[in-house]
Design an enzyme around this catalytic site. Structure first.
Site, PDB file in Angstrom:
ATOM      1  N   SER A  32       5.541  22.128  21.739  1.00  0.00           N
ATOM      2  CA  SER A  32       5.272  20.771  22.123  1.00  0.00           C
ATOM      3  C   SER A  32       5.459  19.757  20.995  1.00  0.00           C
ATOM      4  CB  SER A  32       3.847  20.661  22.661  1.00  0.00           C
ATOM      5  OG  SER A  32       2.939  21.054  21.665  1.00  0.00           O
TER       6      SER A  32
ATOM      7  N   SER B 231       3.945  26.012  19.316  1.00  0.00           N
ATOM      8  CA  SER B 231       4.415  24.627  19.379  1.00  0.00           C
ATOM      9  C   SER B 231       4.841  23.973  18.081  1.00  0.00           C
ATOM     10  CB  SER B 231       3.355  23.751  20.032  1.00  0.00           C
ATOM     11  OG  SER B 231       3.223  24.101  21.390  1.00  0.00           O
TER      12      SER B 231
ATOM     13  N   LYS C 190       2.100  13.966  14.782  1.00  0.00           N
ATOM     14  CA  LYS C 190       2.215  14.239  16.222  1.00  0.00           C
ATOM     15  C   LYS C 190       1.132  13.421  16.909  1.00  0.00           C
ATOM     16  CE  LYS C 190       2.146  18.267  19.322  1.00  0.00           C
ATOM     17  NZ  LYS C 190       2.014  19.732  19.371  1.00  0.00           N
TER      18      LYS C 190
END
Lengths: 491, 95, 481
Positions: free
Chosen positions: A158, A182, A83
Site C-alpha cells: 500500500s 506494503s 505516507k
C-alpha cells in the site's frame, strides 16, 4: 570533478548529507529542486496527496541557519515524504480515504516527531491504498498511484506513493508502513529499497492502525545506507506505544560494512515453485550468487507452512482492522453523511459512503471471522497457524542467519488487472506476509529487471537483526548497480 | 462455503456499514470467495498449538498514575462535524 | 413471599477506581469538569493513538482480589468488546473476557435469618468506562461528553448465590464498604462511581435449572436496588403463575413509579466479537508484586468488627455499625485511645449525637467539627461526674457550632453538675414544700409522680443537679412523713 556535482535529485540521503555539511549547496536549494520536480512530474504519478511546500521551505531555511551556527541535527535539511497514514500536526492526514478527506491531525506521530527533531524536511504526504489495505495503491479515494517504470502499471502497495516518489527521484526517501508487505512489495516493483523493521522496533503511535499486531513503520529509499540512516533516528522505545520494545538502538550505519564471509543465507525450498515467475527466479538466483561470491554460504531451508501465510493473514488482519476502523463513525472527526435521520443512519451511511470497497470488504471479513460461532474456527485457528508459521522461521534461523528470496512472485502488473478478484491480489504478498506474522525484520533490495520491470531480492532476519539484513543489502549494492537505474522519464 | 445474503446483511449491520443495492451482490460474491479461501486453515492440525496474539514475547508495561494531559478541547474539536457547548452532537438517542 | 418460588439473584457491580489518571491515558479522572475538557486523544479514539496501562489500576484490582480471598491472575489479558454507541469513541470498550485479573473470590454476609452466608464472587475484571450523553437542551440532538471515557472500572460479578433482595443489598453494602476501606474507590453512588446491575430470576423450589433472568439497570442507591428487585420478583412470579414466560431482557428501574420497565435495548442482538486487544500485551504479575500489594491491605471490616467486639467489649451490632466505614472506625479508636473507661459510651455518642450532627450538616466524619480527642474530653467529664449526660448534649452542641473544648465551655457557662448533697437536699425540700398535692399523690402510691419532682428540681438547678443523687434524695425525702 570540480564544480561538477551530481544532480541533487539523483543523490542519496548520505550523499546529500555530505554535500550539505560541506556547504556545496543549501537545504533551500535542495528542497526547491525537489518541489519543482514534484510539481512537474507528480501529475503523471499521483504519488502525492498533499505537498507542503511553504512549510518545507521554512524548515529548510531554518536548518540552513542552524547549520551555519553549527547546530545541525543528523538529518538536518534532508528531505522526506510521509505516507499519508502518519499523523502530521496541522497537515491533512487522509489515509487515502474519503472518510478522512478533511482531517487535519492535531498531533504528530512519533516517527514524524523523531525525524523532524533530527531536522528532516517534510515535502508532503504520499498516496496509498486506502487505510493501507491493498497491494497496488489502486484503492485510494484520491486515485491510483502510477509506477514510474510504466505509468500504466501499479507501483505496488500500500505504500505505492512513497515508492513511486522515491523511484522517480522526487525525493530520496519516504516513510511507509508494512502490514503484509506494503513497504517491501512496492519497493521491489519500483526498483527501490524497502525496509520493514522488527515488530516493536519503531513506535506505532500516530500511525493510523490497520492490523495492530502486524503493522510496522519503515522506509523506502534507494540505498540500504539511507535506510540505515533513517532507521537509526526512527527506532527506539516509545512509552506511548505499549507494543514498543525497549531494546537498544545500534548505529545502523556503522554496522553496514560488517563482513559477509561467515554469513549463512537460507534459501527457501517452497519459494521456488510454480507460483514464482521464472525470470524473477533467475534474477534472484543471480543475486544469491553475488552474495555467495562474497563468502556467504547458501543453505536450503524449509518453511513448510508458507502457503498458509496468505489465508492466515487474511483472517488476522481483517479481524484487527474491523475493530480498529470502528472509531470512524462521523461523530468526533471525519466524514459525516448529511441529513442522518437517526444514529444508526448516521453510522451506516457515514461509514458506507466514507469507506471504499476494499476497506468495506476487509471490515466485513473481519467482522465475520470474529462473530459468534465463527471465532474458534477462523480467528482462533488463524492465530494457531500463525504460531506454526513463526515456529518455521525459528527453526530455519537455527540453521541460517538470514533468509533470502524473491520479494514478489512477478514484476508489476497493469493497473486494473487484479482489482476484480481479491484473492489474486492477495497472493502478491505470499513471500512478504510471513515476516509480518512472525514480527521479523525484512528488506527488499533491487536485483534486476524482467521485461524492463524491476525485481526485488528480499532478506529476512531474526528479531532485531536489522543490522544483518542492512549489511547484506548494502554490500550487495556495492557490487551491483540495479538501484542506480532510473526510469527514463524521470532522470 | 458461500455466504447467504442474510448472513452478509447481518455482518453489515454489526459493522454499521450501509451497502448499496448495486454493491451488495458483488460483496456477497467476493466475501464468499474470501471465506472459501481462508477455509483451508480448517485442514491444518493445530492440537496443542498456542494461539499467537503477538509476534514477540512481550509483557504489558505499566505507566505511573500521573495526569499528563491538559485541556485541548478546542484543538481537538476543530475536526468535529457538529458541536455545541462543548458537546459532540449526534441525532437524538432515545434510551 | 410465596414459598413455592425460589429467587435467584446475581449482582454485577461497577466501581470506578480512584486513580488520578485514566486507565489507558494520562487524562484526569476528576469529577465535574466542563464537557470534553478531560478527554485527550486516546480517550477520544483519535486515529493513530494507543492505550498504555495505569499501574495503580492494577494494584487496586489486585488489592481487591486479596481482600475478597480471590485468586489474582498471574497473567491476564485485555479484550475488546465491540459495539457502536456514541459514548464509546473507539467503537469498542477495552475490557477483560476470558482471562480476568481476579477470580474465585467470596465474602460473608448475614442472610435473612441473621446467619452467616457465603456469597461467591466469580470474577472481578478491569475495563474502561464510557462517556456520558445528555438528551435535553440541545435542540433535536443528543450531546456526548467524553470526560468519563477511559475512567478505570472494576467490574465485580457475583455468583447467583443471593436468594432475596435483602441479601443482595447486604452483599452490595459489603462490597461498598470494602472498596472504601481499601481506598480504591470513593463509592459515591450519586456521582456514578459505584453502580449496580442485578440479574433476577425465579424458579420453582427444588428445580435445579435456573429460570430466565432479566437484567435490571440504573440502580443507583441501596434502597432502589431493594425495591427494584422486589418489584421484579413479584412481576416474574405473576407472569409464571399466569402460565406465561419471562422474557430475557434488560429492564430499567423507574424510582418515581417504583417499577421496572423493559429497555429498548441497544444490546439485545449484539454480538460483541470479543478478542484479545492487540494494542495491549498480557499483564503478568509475579509473586513479588502481589506480596507488595498484600502489605498495603488494611484491616478489613469483618476483622475489625471482630476485634472491636473482643477489644472493646462492644455488641456485635454496635461494632458492625462502627466498622461500615473505615473513617468512622478510625474515629472511634482515636476517641477511645484518649477515653479508655467506657468504649460503649463512645460508641453511643459517635453513632448518636455525632452522626446526627454530621448528617444535619451534610458532612463526612473526616470533616467533623469535633475531633476525637475533644470528644474524648467531653466523655471524660461525663464519666467523672463533672456534668450529666443531658448537659453533655448541650456542651456538644456548643462545641460543634462555636468550637472550643468541653472544659472551657463547662466553666464558661457554669455547667458543672451540682453534686453537693446539702445543696440538693435544700432544693429538694423546697420543691417538696411547694408541691403538696403531688407529694400526696406520690405517698398514695403514684410512683410515676417522681418524674415530676425530678423535673422541678432540674428546672431549679438549670439541669445541673446530678440526676442520680436527685432521685435518691427525693425518694428519701418523700418517704418521710
Amino acid at each position: 570533478m570540480a564544480g561538477q556535482q551530481q544532480a541533487l535529485h539523483t543523490q542519496s540521503l548520505a550523499e546529500l548529507a555530505k554535500g550539505l555539511s560541506k556547504g556545496e549547496f543549501s537545504s533551500r536549494e535542495l528542497i526547491e529542486t525537489l518541489l519543482s520536480r514534484i510539481e512537474e512530474h507528480d501529475r503523471s504519478l499521483n504519488a502525492f496527496i498533499s505537498v507542503t511546500a511553504d512549510q518545507a521551505l521554512a524548515v529548510a531555511d531554518a536548518s540552513d541557519k542552524a547549520r551555519s551556527k553549527g547546530e545541525a541535527g543528523t538529518l538536518a535539511g534532508l528531505p522526506i515524504v510521509y505516507k499519508d497514514i502518519f499523523c502530521t500536526k496541522g497537515v491533512l492526514t487522509t489515509c487515502g480515504s474519503r472518510i478522512l478527506e478533511n482531517f487535519v491531525s492535531p498531533y504528530d506521530a512519533t516517527v514524524v516527531e523523531r525525524l523532524s527533531s533530527a531536522g528532516a524536511v517534510m515535502l508532503g504526504k504520499t498516496n496509498m491504498d486506502e487505510f493501507a489495505m491493498g497491494s497496488s495503491s489502486e484503492t485510494s479515494y484520491f486515485g491510483p498511484v502510477r509506477n514510474p517504470w510504466d505509468t500504466a502499471r501499479s507501483p505496488g502497495g500500500s505504500s505505492g506513493g512513497s515508492a513511486a516518489a522515491v523511484a522517480a527521484r522526487l525525493t530520496p526517501a519516504g516513510t511507509g508502513t508494512d502490514t503484509g508487505g506494503s513497504i517491501r512489495q512496492p519497493a521491489a516493483l519500483t526498483n527501490t529499497v524497502g525496509l520493514k523493521p522488527t515488530y516493536g522496533r519503531v513506535s506505532r503511535y500516530g500511525m493510523v492502525a490497520f492490523a495492530s499486531s502486524l503493522d510496522q513503520a519503515g522506509v523506502i529509499t534507494r540505498t540500504a545506507e539511507d535506510a540505515a540512516m533513517l532507521l537509526s533516528v526512527m527506532a527506539g522505545f516509545d512509552e506511548r506505544d505499549s507494543t514498543s520494545v525497549d531494546h537498544p538502538v545500534p548505529d545502523y550505519v556503522s554496522g553496514l560494512t560488517v563482513s559477509l564471509k561467515e554469513l549463512k543465507i537460507g534459501v527457501v525450498r517452497q519459494h521456488f515453485d510454480a507460483g514464482l515467475n521464472e525470470q524473477c527466479a533467475a534474477r534472484v538466483k543471480d543475486a544469491l550468487n553475488v552474495l555467495e561470491q562474497q563468502g556467504a554460504s547458501l543453505i536450503e531451508v524449509d518453511l513448510p507452512n508458507l502457503d498458509l501465510s496468505v489465508p492466515t493473514y487474511y483472517v488476522v488482519a481483517p479481524a484487527e482492522c474491523s475493530s480498529n476502523l470502528s472509531r470512524f463513525d462521523g461523530v468526533r472527526f471525519g466524514y459525516r453523511a448529511d441529513g442522518a435521520k437517526d444514529l444508526l443512519d448516521l453510522y451506516c451511511r457515514s461509514r458506507g459512503d466514507g469507506f471504499g470497497a476494499e476497506v468495506k470488504r476487509r471490515i466485513m471479513t473481519g467482522t465475520y471471522v470474529l462473530s459468534a460461532g465463527y471465532y474458534d474456527a477462523y480467528y482462533l485457528k488463524a492465530q494457531k497457524v500463525r504460531q506454526l508459521i513463526s515456529q518455521d522461521f525459528k527453526n530455519a534461523f537455527e540453521k541460517v542467519d538470514v533468509i533470502a528470496g524473491p520479494t514478489t512472485p512477478t514484476p508489476t502488473f497493469p493497473l486494473g488487472e487484479k482489482t476484480d478478484d481479491p484473492i489474486t491480489m492477495y497472493l502478491n504478498d505470499i513471500y512478504t506476509i510471513g515476516a509480518n506474522l512472525a514480527g521479523l525484520p525484512g528488506i527488499s533490495v533491487p536485483c534486476g529487471f524482467v521485461d524492463d520491470l524491476p525485481v526485488g531480492l528480499q532478506l529476512v532476519g531474526p528479531h532485531f537483526a536489522e543490522e544483518t539484513i542492512l549489511a547484506c543489502a548494502h554490500q550487495y549494492q556495492q557490487l551491483t548497480d540495479w538501484h542506480q537505474r532510473c526510469p527514463e522519464a524521470y532522470q | 462455503m458461500s455466504l447467504s445474503k442474510e448472513q452478509v446483511q447481518h455482518i453489515a449491520a454489526l459493522a454499521c456499514l450501509q451497502l448499496d443495492e448495486d454493491e451488495f451482490d458483488d460483496i456477497v460474491a467476493k466475501l464468499s470467495s474470501i471465506v472459501d479461501f481462508v477455509d483451508q486453515l480448517q485442514q491444518v492440525p493445530t492440537d496443542d498449538v498456542v494461539p499467537m496474539a503477538h509476534p514477540l514475547d512481550q509483557v504489558q508495561r505499566l505507566r505511573p498514575d500521573v495526569v499528563t494531559e491538559t485541556n485541548e478541547r478546542d484543538a481537538f474539536q476543530a475536526n468535529a462535524p457538529a458541536i455545541q457547548d462543548g458537546f459532540y452532537l449526534v441525532p437524538k438517542v432515545i434510551e | 413471599m410465596n414459598s413455592a418460588w425460589e429467587v435467584v439473584i446475581g449482582l454485577e457491580l461497577h466501581t470506578q477506581l480512584a486513580t488520578s489518571s485514566k486507565i489507558f491515558s494520562g487524562a484526569s479522572t476528576a469529577y465535574g469538569a466542563e464537557p470534553n475538557t478531560q478527554a485527550c486523544l486516546v480517550d477520544l479514539g483519535y486515529p493513530g493513538v494507543l492505550p498504555v496501562l495505569n499501574a495503580e489500576v492494577v494494584r487496586m484490582a489486585c488489592k481487591f482480589g486479596l481482600a475478597i480471598n480471590a485468586k489474582v491472575a498471574s497473567r491476564c489479558v485485555f479484550a475488546r468488546k465491540n459495539y457502536f454507541y456514541p459514548d464509546l469513541p473507539k467503537g469498542y470498550q477495552i475490557s477483560q473476557y476470558e482471562l480476568p485479573i481476579v477470580y474465585d473470590g467470596e465474602l460473608m454476609i448475614k442472610d435473612d435469618r441473621g446467619e452467616d452466608k457465603r456469597i461467591g464472587i466469580t470474577r472481578a475484571h478491569l475495563e474502561e468506562d464510557a462517556g456520558k450523553s445528555i438528551h435535553e437542551g440541545l435542540n433535536q440532538s443528543s450531546g456526548i461528553d467524553l470526560n468519563r471515557a477511559g475512567t478505570p472500572l472494576l467490574e465485580i460479578v457475583s455468583e447467583p448465590d443471593m436468594r432475596s433482595a435483602k441479601e443482595a443489598v447486604a452483599f452490595m453494602r459489603k462490597i461498598h464498604s470494602i472498596v472504601r476501606y481499601l481506598e480504591i474507590s470513593d463509592g459515591n453512588m450519586q456521582e456514578g462511581s459505584f453502580r449496580c446491575d442485578a440479574n433476577v430470576s425465579v424458579r420453582p423450589h427444588g428445580q435445579e435449572k435456573l429460570g430466565t433472568r432479566s437484567e435490571l439497570k440504573n440502580l443507583n442507591s441501596f434502597r432502589f436496588v431493594e425495591k427494584a428487585i422486589n418489584f421484579e420478583i413479584k412481576r416474574q412470579i405473576n407472569i409464571l403463575e399466569d402460565g406465561g414466560e419471562v422474557a430475557q431482557e434488560t429492564r430499567l428501574y423507574d424510582s418515581d413509579r417504583d417499577e421496572t420497565r423493559s429497555m429498548r435495548s441497544k444490546e439485545e442482538a449484539n454480538d460483541y466479537r470479543y478478542f484479545p486487544d492487540p494494542d495491549l500485551l498480557p499483564v503478568v504479575l509475579d509473586d513479588a508484586f502481589i506480596a507488595e500489594v498484600k502489605k498495603t491491605l488494611p484491616e478489613l471490616p469483618d476483622a475489625k468488627q471482630a476485634r472491636f467486639v473482643e477489644q472493646y467489649a462492644l455488641k456485635p451490632s454496635d461494632a458492625a455499625i462502627l466498622t461500615v466505614s473505615r473513617a468512622v472506625a478510625d474515629y472511634f479508636e482515636a476517641t477511645v485511645a484518649e477515653f479508655k473507661d467506657n468504649p460503649k459510651t463512645a460508641a453511643n455518642w459517635i453513632t448518636g449525637e455525632l452522626s446526627a450532627a454530621l448528617n444535619r450538616d451534610g458532612m463526612e466524619i473526616t470533616d467533623s467539627k469535633i475531633a476525637p480527642a475533644d470528644l474524648a474530653a467531653l466523655l471524660s467529664r461525663i464519666q467523672d461526674g463533672t456534668i450529666s449526660g443531658k448537659i453533655a448534649k448541650e456542651v456538644f452542641e456548643a462545641m460543634w457550632t462555636g468550637g472550643g473544648g468541653a472544659n472551657e465551655i463547662i466553666e464558661t457557662r457554669g455547667l458543672r453538675q451540682i453534686t453537693d448533697s446539702s445543696a440538693i437536699e435544700k432544693i429538694v425540700d423546697a420543691v417538696i414544700a411547694a408541691n403538696p398535692d403531688q407529694v400526696k399523690q406520690y405517698r398514695a402510691g403514684k410512683v410515676k409522680v417522681l418524674g415530676f419532682f425530678v423535673g422541678q428540681v432540674m428546672k431549679e438547678t438549670g439541669g445541673k443537679a446530678n440526676p442520680g443523687q436527685v432521685n435518691e434524695v427525693l425518694k428519701r425525702r418523700l418517704r418521710k412523713g
